[in-house]
Design an enzyme around this catalytic site. Structure first.
Site, short mmCIF file in Angstrom:
data_model
loop_
_atom_site.label_atom_id
_atom_site.label_comp_id
_atom_site.label_asym_id
_atom_site.label_seq_id
_atom_site.Cartn_x
_atom_site.Cartn_y
_atom_site.Cartn_z
N CYS A 197 -13.58 38.45 104.86
CA CYS A 197 -15.00 38.50 104.52
C CYS A 197 -15.20 39.10 103.14
CB CYS A 197 -15.76 39.33 105.55
SG CYS A 197 -15.53 38.76 107.24
N ALA A 198 -14.36 38.75 102.20
CA ALA A 198 -14.48 39.26 100.83
C ALA A 198 -15.84 38.88 100.25
CB ALA A 198 -13.37 38.67 99.97
N ILE A 202 -16.51 37.55 97.43
CA ILE A 202 -16.47 36.22 96.82
C ILE A 202 -16.58 35.11 97.89
CG2 ILE A 202 -13.92 36.20 96.81
CD1 ILE A 202 -16.08 34.58 94.09
N HIS A 236 -1.33 36.95 99.63
CA HIS A 236 -1.36 35.48 99.46
C HIS A 236 -0.10 34.82 100.01
CE1 HIS A 236 -4.67 35.11 96.12
NE2 HIS A 236 -5.08 35.75 97.19
N LYS A 247 -7.75 33.21 93.01
CA LYS A 247 -6.86 33.58 91.92
C LYS A 247 -6.81 35.10 91.79
CE LYS A 247 -9.29 35.09 89.54
NZ LYS A 247 -10.17 36.26 89.76
N ASP A 296 -7.09 39.38 87.30
CA ASP A 296 -8.49 39.02 87.58
C ASP A 296 -9.11 38.34 86.36
OD1 ASP A 296 -10.88 38.92 89.11
OD2 ASP A 296 -11.61 40.68 88.05
#
Lengths: 360, 360
Positions: free
Chosen positions: B13-14, B16, B83, B101, B186
């Site tokens: 639930c980030a 982004i 990831h 990313k 980032d």
């Protein structure tokens, strides 16, 4: 009653001297008094083509301009290699000195010019016109406003233009005996000056040229890049080149704000110039846009920046001549700092891209 | 008849993920199907707050999303360190993969993700939204036009934002065990991608990090700069930072033209975006202005760029699912090149600012 205008003599008929002649005409406190060239005919044509009054003197040598007792100040647009000789001679003849950039081949030579000016009590200023545009002062206000701009973190400057074949073969700026610094001394001068300006003229601690310097067959720089770093960690990069489309960007990033302009040396238009500021920029909800966005500002000017340069120079000369003031040291100091950074970048290139300390 | 929409599951639930959830809703060929979090309650709240249909599945683990046979594709906004595990597992479970990313901690880990995707025949795409904005295609046309742009000479990119104290203390992007690449991974990801994009995705030959990298007490990068150089001499610099006002500049200089935009990752506005081009820029007589001047161009978009990203990804997934197409290799290739450059910059920092070769 206003003091009489400062009488200018011009050494040589360089292309840039046409623009500065017009500036001397436009400035209310200066007048075109003399021009000298190695060819009397060329000087006469230059005077006729560039608005010199009928009373102006036309000389067949540079010396004759310096020997004219009515000349208050000289504008020297000669190739950089000739600066030391003619600037020192001008100062010795008590002529105030408006000298084209780069001011010298290196700071050591420049120091001799400054010493001659100091010894004669004449004003020195280099020909960096954009410093005198009212936009520059307006932008400085922004950079000095800690709530809007904060602390400087990073600067980037790019000044390139695509020189024609003719320029790349014959212009003085690609000749090792005339302008040995090439693109670094020409467009790189402006990059360096603008970066120093953004850093409130604090000298960087180190310079590192970045690999990939392009030189012509005579070893003159046609394109290069550099990285400058300050004691407190702020840094700058610049790219200067004769080999890419005319681009003239300065971006100055602080903790609270950002300043940008895209025509820092020559404004897009003569009578006005713009810049963009951003303060505490952020995003909209869900990061689908910016809030607040940067804003644009336009500054009008009644005189073009080169005329404002002449006006300020003439004001200082007038203060010395008529009011017994001392020469303003700010201008040679800024020139020297700019030259020191160029020297360090050049040294870094010559040393195979080592980091070079900049020592004042 | 249109194929059924691609069903998305979201891992975590980030913040982004809220934006991408909306993008999945907006895109005509995709639908929100499931969300999983380590906390079922958090997942339920996320689904309720972010427009998931009533029929959507809410799971108390990431595994459960991957085990849902109806999920076609997953969006993975987990911290970078996770990831490898979750992207590989998703691929093994035959889920197409839209991955945030930086795609991995390094290219070696990324190669394992790509291998898993290839082995399962699933589509891979990273979450670099701006690639999908119609402005990007329009600008590419300019860069590909040799008469207007010519040969690329120099690129500069600056992406900074002023992180709040809370971010600098607690955000996953400053934690060595979660996002070890910090600002380089980032904001630096975007700088690197944009530079590669401008260079038509030709890998630079070398990377040199520039001195002055700022790290937090855990050794995570908060700000850094780098210089990239290609075989043919073209070069790029970038500065990325969490410590300066939000700035998002890309300047691309060619022999004939210049491209600039100031909001390359997130356009100022959602429904349109601008860029500036200059072609064979020059000066007016006496160099008192520019002729021609740069010109501005605005590109409208019916969907925000993140929805266009989802739409393109879903189109590729649909082609595989319904038409038996092969996965499009372009996207993992671009991700890998971006990661290789980040790795080289990181290696240069770790080696004390040595120049590092970039080997594909």
């Amino acid at each position: 009653m206003a003091a009489p205008p400062i009488k200018f003599g011009i050494l040589g008929c360089a292309e840039i001297a046409r623009k500065v002649s017009r500036a001397i005409s436009l400035s209310p406190n200066s007048t075109l008094h003399a021009v000298g060239s190695r060819s009397h005919e060329k000087a006469a044509k230059f005077a006729a083509d560039n608005g010199f009054p009928d009373s102006a003197k036309v000389y067949g040598s540079y010396e004759a301009v310096l020997d004219d007792p009515d000349v208050d100040a000289v504008y020297v647009p000669l190739p950089t290699s000739l600066h030391l000789k003619w600037a020192v001679l001008a100062a010795q003849k008590k002529k105030h000195l408006l000298l084209e950039k780069p001011v010298a081949i290196n700071a050591r030579e420049f120091d001799q010019i400054v010493a001659a000016c100091e010894s004669s009590g004449v004003q020195f200023m280099d020909g960096t016109m954009w410093m005198h545009h009212p936009r520059t002062a307006k932008m400085k206000e922004f950079l000095c406003d800690s709530s809007r701009f904060g602390d400087l973190k990073a600067v980037h400057c790019c000044f390139t233009f695509a020189a024609e074949k003719e320029f790349l073969e014959n212009d003085i700026r690609v000749k090792p005996d005339l302008d040995a610094l090439g693109a670094l001394g020409d467009v790189g001068w402006y990059c360096t000056r603008s970066i120093l300006w953004a850093a409130d003229f604090e000298l960087p601690k180190t310079a590192l040229a970045l690999r990939g310097t392009v030189k012509n067959s005579s070893g003159v720089i046609l394109a290069c890049s550099a990285f400058l770093q300050w004691e407190d960690g702020k840094s700058a990069t610049f790219h200067c080149s004769f080999l890419a489309n005319l681009t003239m960007d300065l971006t100055v990033v602080g903790t609270n704000g950002t300043l940008k302009f895209q025509d820092f040396v020559i404004p897009f238009e003569q009578d006005k110039a713009s810049f963009s500021t951003a303060v505490k920029s952020g995003f909209t909800e869900l990061v689908t846009g910016w809030d607040p966005k940067p804003s644009d500002h336009t500054v009008m000017t009644d005189l073009p920046q080169e005329a404002l340069m002449v006006k300020e120079f003439s004001r200082l000369v007038g203060s010395i001549k008529y009011d017994g003031a001392k020469p303003e040291k700010k201008w040679p100091t800024l020139s020297r700092k700019t030259q020191l950074v160029l020297d360090a970048v050049k040294a870094s290139i010559d040393k195979g891209y080592e980091t070079v300390e900049i020592i004042s």
